[in-house]
Design a protein around this motif. Structure first.
Motif, PDB file in Angstrom:
ATOM      1  N   PRO A  47       0.811  -1.229   0.000  1.00  0.00           N
ATOM      2  CA  PRO A  47       0.000   0.000   0.000  1.00  0.00           C
ATOM      3  C   PRO A  47       0.839   1.272   0.000  1.00  0.00           C
ATOM      4  N   ASP A  48       2.128   1.161   0.312  1.00  0.00           N
ATOM      5  CA  ASP A  48       3.001   2.339   0.410  1.00  0.00           C
ATOM      6  C   ASP A  48       3.986   2.354  -0.755  1.00  0.00           C
ATOM      7  N   GLN A  49       3.452   2.558  -1.945  1.00  0.00           N
ATOM      8  CA  GLN A  49       4.276   2.505  -3.137  1.00  0.00           C
ATOM      9  C   GLN A  49       5.088   3.786  -3.315  1.00  0.00           C
ATOM     10  N   ARG A  50       6.351   3.604  -3.659  1.00  0.00           N
ATOM     11  CA  ARG A  50       7.231   4.759  -3.875  1.00  0.00           C
ATOM     12  C   ARG A  50       7.475   4.920  -5.371  1.00  0.00           C
ATOM     13  N   LEU A  51       7.396   6.164  -5.826  1.00  0.00           N
ATOM     14  CA  LEU A  51       7.478   6.489  -7.247  1.00  0.00           C
ATOM     15  C   LEU A  51       8.858   7.026  -7.600  1.00  0.00           C
ATOM     16  N   LEU A  52       9.392   6.532  -8.716  1.00  0.00           N
ATOM     17  CA  LEU A  52      10.637   7.032  -9.284  1.00  0.00           C
ATOM     18  C   LEU A  52      10.293   7.729 -10.596  1.00  0.00           C
ATOM     19  N   ALA A  53      10.587   9.027 -10.688  1.00  0.00           N
ATOM     20  CA  ALA A  53      10.170   9.810 -11.850  1.00  0.00           C
ATOM     21  C   ALA A  53      11.374  10.410 -12.555  1.00  0.00           C
ATOM     22  N   PHE A  54      11.421  10.203 -13.872  1.00  0.00           N
ATOM     23  CA  PHE A  54      12.458  10.793 -14.723  1.00  0.00           C
ATOM     24  C   PHE A  54      11.788  11.640 -15.793  1.00  0.00           C
ATOM     25  N   GLY A  55      12.406  12.780 -16.131  1.00  0.00           N
ATOM     26  CA  GLY A  55      11.838  13.617 -17.179  1.00  0.00           C
ATOM     27  C   GLY A  55      12.894  14.468 -17.852  1.00  0.00           C
ATOM     28  N   ALA A  56      12.645  14.779 -19.117  1.00  0.00           N
ATOM     29  CA  ALA A  56      13.505  15.689 -19.871  1.00  0.00           C
ATOM     30  C   ALA A  56      12.619  16.725 -20.546  1.00  0.00           C
ATOM     31  N   SER A  86      12.151  19.477 -30.164  1.00  0.00           N
ATOM     32  CA  SER A  86      11.400  20.541 -29.501  1.00  0.00           C
ATOM     33  C   SER A  86      11.387  20.330 -27.995  1.00  0.00           C
ATOM     34  N   ASP A  87      11.411  21.421 -27.249  1.00  0.00           N
ATOM     35  CA  ASP A  87      11.352  21.339 -25.791  1.00  0.00           C
ATOM     36  C   ASP A  87       9.975  20.860 -25.332  1.00  0.00           C
ATOM     37  N   LEU A  88       9.936  20.310 -24.138  1.00  0.00           N
ATOM     38  CA  LEU A  88       8.688  19.883 -23.498  1.00  0.00           C
ATOM     39  C   LEU A  88       8.559  20.656 -22.185  1.00  0.00           C
ATOM     40  N   PRO A  89       8.084  21.895 -22.249  1.00  0.00           N
ATOM     41  CA  PRO A  89       8.141  22.776 -21.080  1.00  0.00           C
ATOM     42  C   PRO A  89       7.256  22.360 -19.913  1.00  0.00           C
ATOM     43  N   LEU A  90       6.298  21.464 -20.152  1.00  0.00           N
ATOM     44  CA  LEU A  90       5.405  21.065 -19.063  1.00  0.00           C
ATOM     45  C   LEU A  90       5.905  19.849 -18.289  1.00  0.00           C
ATOM     46  N   VAL A  91       6.974  19.218 -18.746  1.00  0.00           N
ATOM     47  CA  VAL A  91       7.489  18.030 -18.054  1.00  0.00           C
ATOM     48  C   VAL A  91       7.869  18.320 -16.603  1.00  0.00           C
ATOM     49  N   PRO A  92       8.543  19.458 -16.280  1.00  0.00           N
ATOM     50  CA  PRO A  92       8.849  19.717 -14.862  1.00  0.00           C
ATOM     51  C   PRO A  92       7.594  19.777 -13.995  1.00  0.00           C
ATOM     52  N   GLN A  93       6.530  20.415 -14.496  1.00  0.00           N
ATOM     53  CA  GLN A  93       5.279  20.439 -13.732  1.00  0.00           C
ATOM     54  C   GLN A  93       4.717  19.039 -13.571  1.00  0.00           C
ATOM     55  N   GLU A  94       4.755  18.251 -14.644  1.00  0.00           N
ATOM     56  CA  GLU A  94       4.225  16.898 -14.591  1.00  0.00           C
ATOM     57  C   GLU A  94       4.922  16.097 -13.501  1.00  0.00           C
ATOM     58  N   LEU A  95       6.246  16.162 -13.455  1.00  0.00           N
ATOM     59  CA  LEU A  95       6.986  15.423 -12.441  1.00  0.00           C
ATOM     60  C   LEU A  95       6.678  15.936 -11.041  1.00  0.00           C
ATOM     61  N   ASN A  96       6.524  17.252 -10.886  1.00  0.00           N
ATOM     62  CA  ASN A  96       6.244  17.818  -9.572  1.00  0.00           C
ATOM     63  C   ASN A  96       4.850  17.456  -9.073  1.00  0.00           C
ATOM     64  N   ARG A  97       3.892  17.327  -9.988  1.00  0.00           N
ATOM     65  CA  ARG A  97       2.492  17.183  -9.579  1.00  0.00           C
ATOM     66  C   ARG A  97       2.007  15.744  -9.506  1.00  0.00           C
ATOM     67  N   GLN A 101      12.680  12.203  -7.933  1.00  0.00           N
ATOM     68  CA  GLN A 101      12.602  12.592  -9.326  1.00  0.00           C
ATOM     69  C   GLN A 101      13.921  13.136  -9.841  1.00  0.00           C
ATOM     70  N   PHE A 102      14.138  12.946 -11.142  1.00  0.00           N
ATOM     71  CA  PHE A 102      15.375  13.338 -11.803  1.00  0.00           C
ATOM     72  C   PHE A 102      15.001  14.019 -13.117  1.00  0.00           C
ATOM     73  N   LEU A 103      15.454  15.255 -13.276  1.00  0.00           N
ATOM     74  CA  LEU A 103      15.045  16.074 -14.414  1.00  0.00           C
ATOM     75  C   LEU A 103      16.261  16.487 -15.240  1.00  0.00           C
ATOM     76  N   ASN A 104      16.090  16.479 -16.554  1.00  0.00           N
ATOM     77  CA  ASN A 104      17.080  16.938 -17.515  1.00  0.00           C
ATOM     78  C   ASN A 104      18.445  16.275 -17.309  1.00  0.00           C
ATOM     79  N   ARG A 105      19.497  17.016 -16.923  1.00  0.00           N
ATOM     80  CA  ARG A 105      20.835  16.427 -16.849  1.00  0.00           C
ATOM     81  C   ARG A 105      20.954  15.328 -15.807  1.00  0.00           C
ATOM     82  N   ALA A 149       8.924  10.808 -18.510  1.00  0.00           N
ATOM     83  CA  ALA A 149       8.288  11.819 -19.359  1.00  0.00           C
ATOM     84  C   ALA A 149       9.343  12.445 -20.258  1.00  0.00           C
ATOM     85  N   THR A 150       9.217  12.208 -21.563  1.00  0.00           N
ATOM     86  CA  THR A 150      10.238  12.688 -22.496  1.00  0.00           C
ATOM     87  C   THR A 150       9.759  12.484 -23.923  1.00  0.00           C
TER      88      THR A 150
END
Length: 424
Positions: A198-207, A214-225, A234-238, A260-261
């Motif tokens: 019941p206590d699942q932990r999420l690992l999120a990657f995004g670029a 083309s850039d994906l400017p909403l990916v940071p919001q997606e990972l945050n929300r 979570q791990f973003l971009n570099r 998300a990429t």
């Protein structure tokens, strides 16, 4: 209008029925804390609701067989064998004759309408959506209704996995609105026992930033929300590299993986098809090492919030989602076509909110589709609001606002996001 797109066996019938019966009982017990109805505001009476007490899963096996000179209809040259395995274990089935060329023509027509974001003309019985529903679903519908099936695991043959089942309509409702469902290429790849953590932990990657794409400017919001009951890392971009993805996703403390990429399919098999990290491409074949790294503790859910990750080519038929199942994941979510950036980020933020409430995966996706169909996911100023008028995305730029202004009810925005593997 310019859009940002994220791209560049029936011997086990009885045992399936027993497992589904056990699952239906066990899942109902484990979700005792989930309300059968959700208190709604007076202005939100159409909000989706998960009815725990009505939960009733079944397996629907759809098999395609060439049948030249063996059909009653001279224009038909193939069979569709539909076999329903409900929780009761009472197996029922039927055979549908069809023309392969007509079937492919209707499927191409539906994809054409979806790609252009046109009306699917579901009031017209000759429309591709209605015709495909008549072939694939209509004949089994009386049994589904009699058995009061709510959740369907579609075991679909090769060639049928590209069908956007969610966008098929009976003229009244879309299949993806009426039913919670998942698709599996093989029952052998499907875990029938419900996850017990019941206590699942999420690992999120995004670029969100790329060279040559083309850039994906909403990916940071997606990972945050997007959320998980026990939190997330979570791990973003570099920070999003191939080595980080494989190393972190191989750790048993993570139950869910969200990526998300951009994604890109090329001829040449798994080595040629790629996810784009913040430090360069990751081939499909690199993800195959996850099974060994997980050491028998499979990821419960892998989500690819990118383009065409549920569908590959002849050499990588099932795409990244299928590869995730082969690498040991219980379930995977991917897309059938080049998805809209705004709608896709909003979709997954809403879906994870339902998952955080303890709602099963297929139902969480069904309720998200319902929210889109009913206009509950909508633009308000520079925000996209979801169920309960809670913000899913904010600070949209003028171009993103113009893209979202017409709404997201067209199946183009939600019909191609598909769950593979276990629906629970």
């Amino acid at each position: 209008m310019t859009s940002v797109l994220r791209c560049s066996a029936l011997c086990c019938c009885i045992s399936c029925g027993v497992l589904l019966h056990d699952l239906s009982f066990g899942l109902g017990a484990s979700l005792a804390q989930v309300q059968t109805t959700t208190p709604l505001k007076q202005s939100a009476l159409r909000e989706p609701v998960f009815n725990r007490s009505a939960y009733n899963p079944a397996v629907l096996h759809v098999r395609f067989t060439e049948a030249v000179d063996r059909t009653l209809d001279s224009a038909a040259d193939a069979f569709l064998d539909l076999t329903l395995i409900p929780a009761s274990g009472k197996v029922e089935g039927l055979r549908v004759e069809l023309s392969k060329s007509v079937f492919l023509q209707k499927l191409r027509g539906l994809y054409r309408q979806l790609s252009r974001q046109e009306s699917l003309q579901v009031d017209d019985p000759s429309s591709p959506s209605r015709q495909l529903h008549a072939l694939l679903i209509e004949g089994i519908t009386p049994i589904l209704e009699r058995e009061k099936i709510t959740t369907i695991l579609l075991a679909a043959d090769r060639g049928l996995q590209a069908v956007p089942f969610a966008a098929l309509s009976d003229g009244q409702r879309f299949f993806g609105d009426r039913y919670a469902f998942a698709i599996t290429p093989s029952l052998a790849l499907t875990e029938f026992n419900a996850a017990n953590n019941p206590d699942q932990r999420l690992l999120a990657f995004g670029a969100s930033e790329f060279q040559g794409l083309s850039d994906l400017p909403l990916v940071p919001q997606e990972l945050n929300r997007i959320s998980a009951a026990a939190g997330k890392d979570q791990f973003l971009n570099r920070e999003f590299t191939a080595s980080a993805l494989i190393e972190k996703a191989g750790l048993s403390r993570y139950d869910q993986l969200h990526v998300a990429t951009h994604a890109e399919f090329k001829p040449g098999g798994p080595q040629a098809s790629q996810l784009h990290s913040g430090a360069g491409p990751i081939s499909m074949s690199e993800l195959a090492s996850l099974r060994q790294k997980r050491q028998g503790i499979p990821l419960d859910l892998v989500v690819f919030s990118a383009c065409r990750t549920a569908l590959g080519d002849a050499e990588a038929e099932l795409g990244f989602s299928g590869l995730a199942l082969q690498a040991g994941a219980r379930s995977a979510i991917g897309t059938l076509w080049y998805v809209d950036d705004v709608a896709t980020s909003a979709y997954f933020v809403q879906m994870y909110r339902f998952l955080a409430d303890g709602i099963p995966k297929a139902e969480a996706m069904q309720m998200t589709r319902q929210a889109f169909v009913r206009g509950l996911v909508r633009l308000d100023g520079n925000q996209v609001l979801g169920v309960g008028d809670v913000a899913l995305l904010s600070d949209l730029n003028p171009l993103q606002q113009r893209r979202a202004a017409a709404g997201f009810s067209n199946p183009f925005f939600w019909g191609g996001i598909e769950l593979m593997g276990a629906p629970w």
